[in-house]
Design a protein around this motif. Structure first.
Motif, PDB file in Angstrom:
ATOM      1  N   GLU A  26       0.830  -1.204   0.000  1.00 55.09           N
ATOM      2  CA  GLU A  26       0.000   0.000   0.000  1.00 55.09           C
ATOM      3  C   GLU A  26       0.866   1.257   0.000  1.00 55.09           C
ATOM      4  N   VAL A  27       1.936   1.264   0.796  1.00 52.92           N
ATOM      5  CA  VAL A  27       2.829   2.424   0.836  1.00 52.92           C
ATOM      6  C   VAL A  27       3.530   2.598  -0.503  1.00 52.92           C
ATOM      7  N   GLU A  28       3.993   1.503  -1.088  1.00 55.19           N
ATOM      8  CA  GLU A  28       4.662   1.593  -2.380  1.00 55.19           C
ATOM      9  C   GLU A  28       3.716   2.112  -3.451  1.00 55.19           C
ATOM     10  N   ALA A  29       2.475   1.654  -3.422  1.00 50.26           N
ATOM     11  CA  ALA A  29       1.489   2.123  -4.400  1.00 50.26           C
ATOM     12  C   ALA A  29       1.237   3.618  -4.214  1.00 50.26           C
ATOM     13  N   ARG A  32       4.152   5.480  -5.695  1.00 53.10           N
ATOM     14  CA  ARG A  32       4.077   5.457  -7.153  1.00 53.10           C
ATOM     15  C   ARG A  32       3.033   6.443  -7.665  1.00 53.10           C
ATOM     16  N   ASP A  33       1.861   6.455  -7.046  1.00 52.29           N
ATOM     17  CA  ASP A  33       0.815   7.388  -7.459  1.00 52.29           C
ATOM     18  C   ASP A  33       1.260   8.828  -7.277  1.00 52.29           C
ATOM     19  N   PHE A  34       1.906   9.108  -6.153  1.00 52.37           N
ATOM     20  CA  PHE A  34       2.382  10.456  -5.890  1.00 52.37           C
ATOM     21  C   PHE A  34       3.362  10.907  -6.957  1.00 52.37           C
ATOM     22  N   VAL A  35       4.302  10.033  -7.286  1.00 52.12           N
ATOM     23  CA  VAL A  35       5.307  10.388  -8.276  1.00 52.12           C
ATOM     24  C   VAL A  35       4.673  10.570  -9.644  1.00 52.12           C
ATOM     25  N   ARG A  36       3.781   9.655 -10.020  1.00 50.05           N
ATOM     26  CA  ARG A  36       3.154   9.748 -11.341  1.00 50.05           C
ATOM     27  C   ARG A  36       2.270  10.984 -11.459  1.00 50.05           C
ATOM     28  N   ASN A  37       1.418  11.196 -10.498  1.00 47.49           N
ATOM     29  CA  ASN A  37       0.404  12.245 -10.618  1.00 47.49           C
ATOM     30  C   ASN A  37       0.902  13.623 -10.211  1.00 47.49           C
ATOM     31  N   ASP A  38       1.658  13.715  -9.141  1.00 52.47           N
ATOM     32  CA  ASP A  38       2.007  15.017  -8.599  1.00 52.47           C
ATOM     33  C   ASP A  38       3.303  15.582  -9.155  1.00 52.47           C
ATOM     34  N   ILE A  39       4.229  14.739  -9.522  1.00 50.99           N
ATOM     35  CA  ILE A  39       5.547  15.231  -9.900  1.00 50.99           C
ATOM     36  C   ILE A  39       5.765  15.209 -11.411  1.00 50.99           C
ATOM     37  N   ALA A  40       5.178  14.264 -12.116  1.00 48.20           N
ATOM     38  CA  ALA A  40       5.478  14.097 -13.538  1.00 48.20           C
ATOM     39  C   ALA A  40       5.187  15.371 -14.332  1.00 48.20           C
ATOM     40  N   TYR A  41       4.089  16.026 -14.063  1.00 49.00           N
ATOM     41  CA  TYR A  41       3.767  17.230 -14.830  1.00 49.00           C
ATOM     42  C   TYR A  41       4.532  18.457 -14.355  1.00 49.00           C
ATOM     43  N   LEU A  42       5.235  18.317 -13.246  1.00 44.43           N
ATOM     44  CA  LEU A  42       5.970  19.456 -12.705  1.00 44.43           C
ATOM     45  C   LEU A  42       7.379  19.585 -13.265  1.00 44.43           C
ATOM     46  N   ARG A  43       7.801  18.622 -14.038  1.00 38.93           N
ATOM     47  CA  ARG A  43       9.156  18.677 -14.584  1.00 38.93           C
ATOM     48  C   ARG A  43       9.292  19.868 -15.509  1.00 38.93           C
ATOM     49  N   ARG A  44      10.415  20.496 -15.410  1.00 35.76           N
ATOM     50  CA  ARG A  44      10.662  21.659 -16.257  1.00 35.76           C
ATOM     51  C   ARG A  44      11.228  21.196 -17.591  1.00 35.76           C
ATOM     52  N   PRO A  45      11.049  21.970 -18.657  1.00 34.90           N
ATOM     53  CA  PRO A  45      11.619  21.591 -19.953  1.00 34.90           C
ATOM     54  C   PRO A  45      13.133  21.574 -19.893  1.00 34.90           C
ATOM     55  N   ALA A  46      13.734  20.637 -20.662  1.00 33.20           N
ATOM     56  CA  ALA A  46      15.183  20.461 -20.631  1.00 33.20           C
ATOM     57  C   ALA A  46      15.914  21.672 -21.184  1.00 33.20           C
ATOM     58  N   SER A  47      15.474  22.206 -22.331  1.00 30.46           N
ATOM     59  CA  SER A  47      16.143  23.380 -22.882  1.00 30.46           C
ATOM     60  C   SER A  47      15.413  24.626 -22.422  1.00 30.46           C
ATOM     61  N   GLY A  48      16.043  25.737 -22.517  1.00 26.84           N
ATOM     62  CA  GLY A  48      15.503  26.974 -21.968  1.00 26.84           C
ATOM     63  C   GLY A  48      14.384  27.569 -22.794  1.00 26.84           C
TER      64      GLY A  48
END
Length: 140
Positions: A26-29, A32-48
């Motif tokens: 349950e903790v691992e799930a 995983r959900d936190f990383v997929r949903n909350d962080i994935a869209y927060l990544r900044r673009p690689a080039s400026g």
């Protein structure tokens, strides 16, 4: 005699293990959900690229918190690894120095042993000469 039945303790242990595994899963799930949903869209673009919309303050705070957490965990691990490497290097130096010391000691003992053998031979030869001289005096 055993007051408890073995079947009962085995089933209790199995239930405890199952409960622990379920909690871990349950903790691992959740992670995983936190990383997929909350962080994935927060990544900044690689080039400026400047045409990307800026992050809202809460999203940026989340990214900053996650980054600082990762840096703290990685920093501690790296510091421990560096300490371990330096300890191993100092142990290697110590073993090298002790190996050289043991070699010197063995060489000294070998030289001492050879000197003792030479002295013993000289004493034995002198005693043999004295014995021959004493036998020659007795016979005359």
């Amino acid at each position: 005699m055993n007051a408890m039945r073995p079947e009962k303790t085995e089933s209790t242990e199995t239930e405890t293990v199952d409960n622990n595994l379920a909690a871990v899963t349950e903790v691992e799930a959740g992670i995983r959900d936190f990383v997929r949903n909350d962080i994935a869209y927060l990544r900044r673009p690689a080039s400026g690229t400047t045409d990307a919309p800026p992050l809202d303050p809460s999203a940026e705070a989340t990214v900053t918190n996650v980054n600082s957490l990762i840096q703290r965990v990685a920093g501690t691990s790296l510091a421990e690894i560096e300490n371990l490497i330096s300890e191993l290097e100092s142990l290697r130096d110590l073993l090298h120095a002790e190996g050289q010391r043991v070699q010197r000691e063995i060489s000294g003992y070998a030289q001492l042993s050879q000197a003792a053998m030479k002295s013993t031979r000289m004493i034995a030869d002198n005693v043999a000469q004295w014995k021959r001289a004493a036998d020659g005096l007795r016979n005359s």
